[in-house]
Design an enzyme around this catalytic site. Structure first.
Site, short mmCIF file in Angstrom:
data_model
loop_
_atom_site.label_atom_id
_atom_site.label_comp_id
_atom_site.label_asym_id
_atom_site.label_seq_id
_atom_site.Cartn_x
_atom_site.Cartn_y
_atom_site.Cartn_z
N LYS A 155 -35.33 -83.79 6.75
CA LYS A 155 -36.47 -84.56 6.25
C LYS A 155 -36.02 -85.94 5.80
O LYS A 155 -34.95 -86.10 5.18
CB LYS A 155 -37.12 -83.81 5.08
CG LYS A 155 -38.38 -84.47 4.52
CD LYS A 155 -38.97 -83.62 3.40
CE LYS A 155 -40.24 -84.21 2.84
NZ LYS A 155 -40.84 -83.36 1.78
N MET A 204 -45.18 -88.87 -0.27
CA MET A 204 -45.08 -87.40 -0.20
C MET A 204 -45.90 -86.62 -1.23
O MET A 204 -45.39 -85.70 -1.85
CB MET A 204 -43.60 -86.99 -0.34
CG MET A 204 -42.68 -87.71 0.61
SD MET A 204 -40.99 -87.09 0.59
CE MET A 204 -40.62 -87.11 -1.14
N SER A 230 -45.52 -82.41 2.67
CA SER A 230 -44.96 -83.64 3.19
C SER A 230 -43.80 -83.43 4.15
O SER A 230 -43.33 -84.38 4.79
CB SER A 230 -44.48 -84.50 2.02
OG SER A 230 -43.46 -83.85 1.27
N VAL A 251 -42.87 -79.47 -3.57
CA VAL A 251 -43.30 -79.61 -4.96
C VAL A 251 -44.72 -79.08 -5.17
O VAL A 251 -45.20 -79.00 -6.28
CB VAL A 251 -43.20 -81.07 -5.44
CG1 VAL A 251 -44.32 -81.93 -4.85
CG2 VAL A 251 -43.19 -81.17 -6.96
N GLY A 252 -45.39 -78.71 -4.07
CA GLY A 252 -46.73 -78.15 -4.18
C GLY A 252 -47.13 -77.39 -2.93
O GLY A 252 -48.28 -76.99 -2.77
N GLY A 253 -46.14 -77.22 -2.03
CA GLY A 253 -46.39 -76.55 -0.76
C GLY A 253 -45.83 -77.33 0.41
O GLY A 253 -46.14 -77.03 1.57
N SER A 254 -45.00 -78.32 0.15
CA SER A 254 -44.57 -79.26 1.20
C SER A 254 -43.66 -78.65 2.25
O SER A 254 -43.48 -79.24 3.31
CB SER A 254 -43.85 -80.46 0.56
OG SER A 254 -44.73 -81.19 -0.25
#
Length: 603
Positions: A155, A204, A230, A251-254
């Site tokens: 990434k 992101m 992201s 951090v939230g589903g990335s």
């Protein structure tokens, strides 16, 4: 009898007009940030990438003998674990694999816009060296070189020597890292060969992939849909079989959302178990001040065993030596491989915040049936107060009124995907309660909660949010313990892959992933099915603007991949991965996007 107070109506209209006027002024002001210099810088970076790409194509086609199509067809759909077995059996060489995946990544990168910087020439040279040293390398134990010769994509956030960690920020172009980040260093020491970097969203913070420099990345299953974000470039490249293993952040589903949208496997470890040294931060000075909801590095791949290879490569003494902040918890292989202990697993098919689509519900029920057939006890678990979880997550991350987020752009125009969040964050404090009331009255209670959540907070209010978050986590864990639940199965998202740009609204469907960032749980996604013909529909009890957009996503979604999510208590990463592996072996999802099968690297 019902009477209309026209004075109240006029006052309400005046307020609404004022809000729209503020929105207009702020939109104009935001546009002023965007300067020609950023466009020029983005254009120059893209041009340099494309110029190098042509050179790389010439090298791959002319300087080295391209492996046969027969070998290509044998290799391109193998997992990392299967490639390692092939290396040992002398079925193919390291350079064969790197060469073929370099050509695939280059071709898929052009078609999907999934990649940023490419290092195929360096990768194939490294593979050639491994071919020469193979006799020596074969004497090394599996535990020493877990990823020997495996190509990995990275990434565009993880520091790699000679590459930018742009994170979709134009100002970060032409700022190459001087050394590899620790996570990448650990993988390279296990024999992995980084060969390409993947695209992400500007800064992101939404489940989509788009930025000024590299543009929008499309979903390999359906180009009209997003690959997620992201870590969306990873999802797209892996989904099209342009890479074997990928490294992302979450951090939230990335990690998990791209895995779900693109039909691959993804895993978010427990925060604090894997180092974040050498990871770019989309904030000024590469440092983030908010640490209560923590991003984690994790793998994406084509099997659970592949994810485990990455985890085992991370969890080496060198990581704890270099990062003293980590909990020293080595990999527990006996837990991952245990099949004697039968677990009590909770599941839910939908939450009280965002109703899951029919395909997402069926995917969970399929997983439940599979686990019961394997002898596990699976019981319904009802998540409570998910609207509170969404409010806490959003409020904590936006507690500064997204000021630090905007500063990180260094003057670049904000991507249009963030428009709604930006405008909500800029609503004057005295107007916010009134606007939330109006939204609730007109049936937009979920939008009202988002508007309520994203404003700047005073220090006292922020600390209250953290206290409330801890109480919420305690209640959730206590609820699981009271029901003797070891793990939880749930949808990976409320929907299949969105159409492009809808993430600016439908990020609300990410409640299924962000909850486990809030709780600091490890969680992973396993692909299990695709949307069926009779599942191209959507309805819920809210019947609001989000409902209408969700319904549009489900239309013509036949064939889109659908995953399920497995989550567990903090530090129980091995147990989560164990159940992911059991689901994989039982369900055996084998479908590929047509793009993956149609890629022709020989013309």
């Amino acid at each position: 009898m019902f009477f209309i107070d026209y004075g109240d109506v006029i006052r309400a209209l005046a307020i609404i007009s004022f809000i729209y006027f503020v929105k207009y002024i702020l939109t104009v002001k935001r546009g002023l940030y965007h300067t020609q210099n950023f466009r020029l810088q983005a254009t120059e970076k893209l041009a340099s990438r494309d110029l190098k790409r042509q050179t790389l194509l010439d090298i791959l086609k002319n300087d080295f003998v391209v492996p046969s199509k027969q070998l290509h067809d044998q290799i391109y759909n193998l997992t990392a674990t299967q490639l390692l077995e092939g290396f040992k059996a002398n079925s193919f060489t390291y350079s064969d694999v790197i060469h073929l995946f370099s050509l695939r990544a280059l071709t898929i990168g052009i078609k999907t816009n999934a990649v940023t910087e490419e290092f195929y020439d360096d990768a194939i040279k490294k593979a050639k060296e491994l071919d020469k040293e193979k006799d020596l390398a074969m004497y090394k134990s599996d535990d020493q070189l877990l990823l020997l010769g495996v190509p990995i994509s990275v990434k565009d956030q993880i520091h790699q020597q000679g590459a930018d960690s742009s994170m979709g920020l134009t100002a970060r172009n032409f700022r190459p890292s001087h050394q590899n980040g620790l996570v990448l260093e650990l993988l390279i020491e296990q024999g992995a060969i980084p060969f390409v970097r993947t695209n992400t969203l500007q800064a992101m913070m939404l489940p989509e992939t788009d930025n000024l420099t590299y543009g929008r990345t499309v979903n390999p299953w359906d180009f009209t849909r997003t690959c997620g974000g992201s870590s969306g470039g990873e999802g797209a490249l892996l989904g099209a079989r342009g890479s074997v293993l990928g490294i992302g952040t979450d951090v939230g589903g990335s990690i998990r959302i791209p895995a779900h949208f693109c039909g691959v496997y993804g895993f978010k470890p427990t925060p604090g178990r894997i180092t974040d040294l050498g990871i770019g931060i989309p904030r000024l000075k590469d440092v983030i001040g908010e640490g209560n909801i923590r991003a984690t590095v994790g793998p994406l791949g084509h099997s659970t065993d592949d994810l485990v290879l990455v985890m085992k490569s991370f969890l080496k003494p060198k990581m704890w030596q270099k990062d003293k902040s980590l909990v020293k918890l080595p990999w527990r292989d006996e837990t991952y491989r245990d099949r004697t202990e039968k677990l009590r697993i909770g599941y839910y098919t939908t939450d009280d915040w965002f109703t899951a689509s029919p395909a997402c519900v069926r995917a969970v029920l399929n997983a439940v049936d599979a686990l019961r057939q394997l002898g596990h006890t699976v019981v319904e678990f009802k998540p409570k107060n998910m609207s509170t979880a969404v409010r806490l997550y959003t409020s904590i991350l936006a507690a500064d009124g997204i000021k630090h987020f905007l500063e990180a752009l260094e003057g670049e125009k904000l991507n249009n995907l963030y428009t709604n969040l930006f405008l909500a964050s800029r609503i004057p404090t005295f107007l916010r309660p009134l606007l939330c009331t109006i939204l609730t009255i007109i049936g937009e209670s979920r939008a009202a909660l988002i508007v309520k959540s994203v404003g700047a907070r005073k220090a006292y209010d922020y600390i209250e949010l953290i206290r409330e978050m801890k109480l919420f986590a305690d209640h959730w864990i206590t609820d699981m313990e009271n029901h003797n639940i070891d793990l939880i199965i749930s949808p990976a998202n409320g929907l299949p892959a969105y159409h492009h740009t809808l993430s600016k609204d439908l990020f609300v469907s990410c409640s299924y992933t962000l909850i486990y960032n809030l709780l600091n749980f490890p969680a992973g996604v396993v692909p299990v099915t695709v949307v069926k013909d009779d599942e191209q529909r959507y309805s819920d009890d809210f019947n609001d603007s989000y409902t209408k957009k969700a319904a549009s996503v489900c239309q013509n979604s036949k064939g889109c991949p659908i995953g399920v999510q497995v989550a567990g208590f903090p530090w129980q990463d091995e147990k989560v991965l164990r159940i992911m592996k059991e689901l994989e072996d039982k369900i055996q999802f084998k479908q590929l996007p047509k793009l993956a099968q149609d890629i022709d690297i020989y013309h």
